[in-house]
Design a protein around this motif. Structure first.
Motif, mmCIF file in Angstrom:
data_model
loop_
_atom_site.group_PDB
_atom_site.id
_atom_site.type_symbol
_atom_site.label_atom_id
_atom_site.label_comp_id
_atom_site.label_asym_id
_atom_site.label_seq_id
_atom_site.Cartn_x
_atom_site.Cartn_y
_atom_site.Cartn_z
ATOM 1 N N GLU A 163 0.920 -1.383 -0.005
ATOM 2 C CA GLU A 163 -0.050 0.094 -0.053
ATOM 3 C C GLU A 163 0.990 1.285 -0.028
ATOM 4 O O GLU A 163 2.008 1.177 0.974
ATOM 5 C CB GLU A 163 -0.994 0.164 1.253
ATOM 6 N N GLY A 164 0.467 2.198 -0.762
ATOM 7 C CA GLY A 164 1.183 3.564 -0.868
ATOM 8 C C GLY A 164 0.566 4.380 0.412
ATOM 9 O O GLY A 164 0.462 4.063 1.629
ATOM 10 N N LYS A 165 0.121 5.458 -0.246
ATOM 11 C CA LYS A 165 -0.548 6.466 0.693
ATOM 12 C C LYS A 165 -1.798 5.919 1.128
ATOM 13 O O LYS A 165 -2.689 5.495 0.362
ATOM 14 C CB LYS A 165 -0.866 7.819 -0.102
ATOM 15 N N ARG A 166 -2.246 6.127 2.611
ATOM 16 C CA ARG A 166 -3.612 5.842 3.003
ATOM 17 C C ARG A 166 -3.701 6.962 4.106
ATOM 18 O O ARG A 166 -3.246 7.620 4.388
ATOM 19 C CB ARG A 166 -3.711 4.544 3.561
ATOM 20 N N VAL A 167 -5.268 6.896 4.213
ATOM 21 C CA VAL A 167 -5.816 7.884 5.265
ATOM 22 C C VAL A 167 -6.321 6.915 6.414
ATOM 23 O O VAL A 167 -7.002 5.949 6.486
ATOM 24 C CB VAL A 167 -7.245 8.553 4.785
ATOM 25 N N ASP A 168 -5.906 7.330 7.686
ATOM 26 C CA ASP A 168 -5.967 6.595 8.829
ATOM 27 C C ASP A 168 -6.830 7.333 9.699
ATOM 28 O O ASP A 168 -6.472 8.754 10.177
ATOM 29 C CB ASP A 168 -4.795 6.142 9.705
ATOM 30 N N ILE A 169 -8.164 7.066 10.232
ATOM 31 C CA ILE A 169 -9.009 7.812 11.312
ATOM 32 C C ILE A 169 -8.738 6.833 12.629
ATOM 33 O O ILE A 169 -9.120 5.835 12.613
ATOM 34 C CB ILE A 169 -10.356 7.938 10.636
ATOM 35 N N THR A 170 -8.276 7.702 13.557
ATOM 36 C CA THR A 170 -8.224 6.946 14.871
ATOM 37 C C THR A 170 -9.146 7.850 15.854
ATOM 38 O O THR A 170 -9.452 8.933 15.880
ATOM 39 C CB THR A 170 -6.636 7.284 15.471
ATOM 40 N N ILE A 171 -9.945 7.015 16.624
ATOM 41 C CA ILE A 171 -10.985 7.486 17.514
ATOM 42 C C ILE A 171 -10.584 6.934 18.932
ATOM 43 O O ILE A 171 -10.560 5.829 19.086
ATOM 44 C CB ILE A 171 -12.440 6.998 16.902
ATOM 45 N N SER A 172 -10.484 8.010 19.931
ATOM 46 C CA SER A 172 -10.191 7.491 21.235
ATOM 47 C C SER A 172 -11.480 6.998 21.975
ATOM 48 O O SER A 172 -12.387 6.859 21.490
ATOM 49 C CB SER A 172 -9.599 8.858 21.915
ATOM 50 N N ALA A 173 -11.194 6.601 23.069
ATOM 51 C CA ALA A 173 -12.396 6.233 23.994
ATOM 52 C C ALA A 173 -13.402 7.260 24.441
ATOM 53 O O ALA A 173 -14.506 7.073 24.599
ATOM 54 C CB ALA A 173 -11.899 5.539 25.292
ATOM 55 N N ASP A 174 -12.775 8.633 24.044
ATOM 56 C CA ASP A 174 -13.777 9.665 24.560
ATOM 57 C C ASP A 174 -14.265 10.129 23.257
ATOM 58 O O ASP A 174 -15.097 11.243 23.495
ATOM 59 C CB ASP A 174 -13.005 10.935 25.261
ATOM 60 N N GLY A 175 -14.232 9.442 21.944
ATOM 61 C CA GLY A 175 -14.695 10.176 20.900
ATOM 62 C C GLY A 175 -13.820 11.039 20.023
ATOM 63 O O GLY A 175 -14.304 11.925 19.397
ATOM 64 N N VAL A 176 -12.786 11.324 20.520
ATOM 65 C CA VAL A 176 -11.809 12.417 19.982
ATOM 66 C C VAL A 176 -11.227 11.860 18.463
ATOM 67 O O VAL A 176 -10.745 10.490 18.639
ATOM 68 C CB VAL A 176 -10.858 12.833 20.903
ATOM 69 N N TYR A 177 -11.441 12.694 17.513
ATOM 70 C CA TYR A 177 -10.854 12.063 16.422
ATOM 71 C C TYR A 177 -9.325 12.738 16.103
ATOM 72 O O TYR A 177 -8.902 13.593 16.365
ATOM 73 C CB TYR A 177 -11.839 12.499 15.180
ATOM 74 N N SER A 178 -8.726 11.811 15.204
ATOM 75 C CA SER A 178 -7.569 11.969 14.615
ATOM 76 C C SER A 178 -7.354 11.435 13.383
ATOM 77 O O SER A 178 -7.666 10.208 13.148
ATOM 78 C CB SER A 178 -6.346 11.307 15.611
ATOM 79 N N VAL A 179 -6.928 12.188 12.400
ATOM 80 C CA VAL A 179 -6.728 11.897 11.000
ATOM 81 C C VAL A 179 -5.056 11.978 10.564
ATOM 82 O O VAL A 179 -4.539 12.937 10.707
ATOM 83 C CB VAL A 179 -7.574 12.776 9.852
ATOM 84 N N ASN A 180 -4.684 10.656 10.076
ATOM 85 C CA ASN A 180 -3.310 10.554 9.859
ATOM 86 C C ASN A 180 -2.411 11.387 11.023
ATOM 87 O O ASN A 180 -1.592 11.983 10.702
ATOM 88 C CB ASN A 180 -2.813 10.989 8.638
ATOM 89 N N ASN A 181 -2.748 10.967 12.497
ATOM 90 C CA ASN A 181 -2.097 11.309 13.606
ATOM 91 C C ASN A 181 -1.983 12.988 13.765
ATOM 92 O O ASN A 181 -1.003 13.480 14.494
ATOM 93 C CB ASN A 181 -0.494 10.790 13.438
ATOM 94 N N HIS A 182 -3.309 13.531 13.137
ATOM 95 C CA HIS A 182 -3.137 15.183 13.523
ATOM 96 C C HIS A 182 -4.465 15.162 14.158
ATOM 97 O O HIS A 182 -5.854 14.829 13.581
ATOM 98 C CB HIS A 182 -3.388 15.729 12.020
#
Length: 144
Positions: A59-78
């Motif tokens: 895989e080359g470039k990809r988009v990662d959405i991370t959601i914490s237990a509190d519902g806080v979002y992070s897109v590609n570690n931002h």
């Protein structure tokens, strides 16, 4: 046989003052030049699944959405400033550059509210992402 030496022993002294000065200068240099960064990554404990497949290495470039237990979002570690659909959609659009063919993975904590995951899927669906992956970890043997 004991041989006696007629010469007197010379006392060898090491001047520690200059050595301590050098050590302090080095310490000061390292303290001044060290940078302390705070990572903006979220701590996420992924839910378990029995059939966890690792991502393909080609895989080359990809988009990662991370959601914490509190519902806080992070897109590609931002970390996103707000946890709403509009902010998430805007961040996904910016990170993908408009390319909806990129693989998108959602990593949500095991204790994340269901609504936060649905919101992330809704944002991906509105933008037209077709390759969606939910991230899990493989369950330990013997657990249901």
């Amino acid at each position: 046989m004991k041989f006696r030496r007629n010469r007197q022993r010379e006392n060898v002294d090491i001047n520690l003052a200059s050595l301590i000065d050098v050590v302090f200068v080095l310490l000061l240099f390292f303290v001044v030049t060290t940078t302390f960064t705070r990572e903006n990554q979220l701590r996420v404990e992924l839910p378990e699944a029995t059939t966890a497949a690792p991502p393909s290495p080609d895989e080359g470039k990809r988009v990662d959405i991370t959601i914490s237990a509190d519902g806080v979002y992070s897109v590609n570690n931002h970390l996103l400033p707000k946890s709403d659909l509009a902010t998430l959609t805007e961040a996904l659009q910016q990170e993908s550059g408009g390319d909806t063919q990129l693989p998108l993975s959602i990593s949500a904590d095991g204790k994340t509210p269901h609504q936060a995951v649905v919101t992330a899927m809704d944002a991906a669906g509105k933008l037209g992402f077709s390759q969606l992956r939910m991230t899990t970890v493989e369950a330990a043997p013997g657990t249901p």
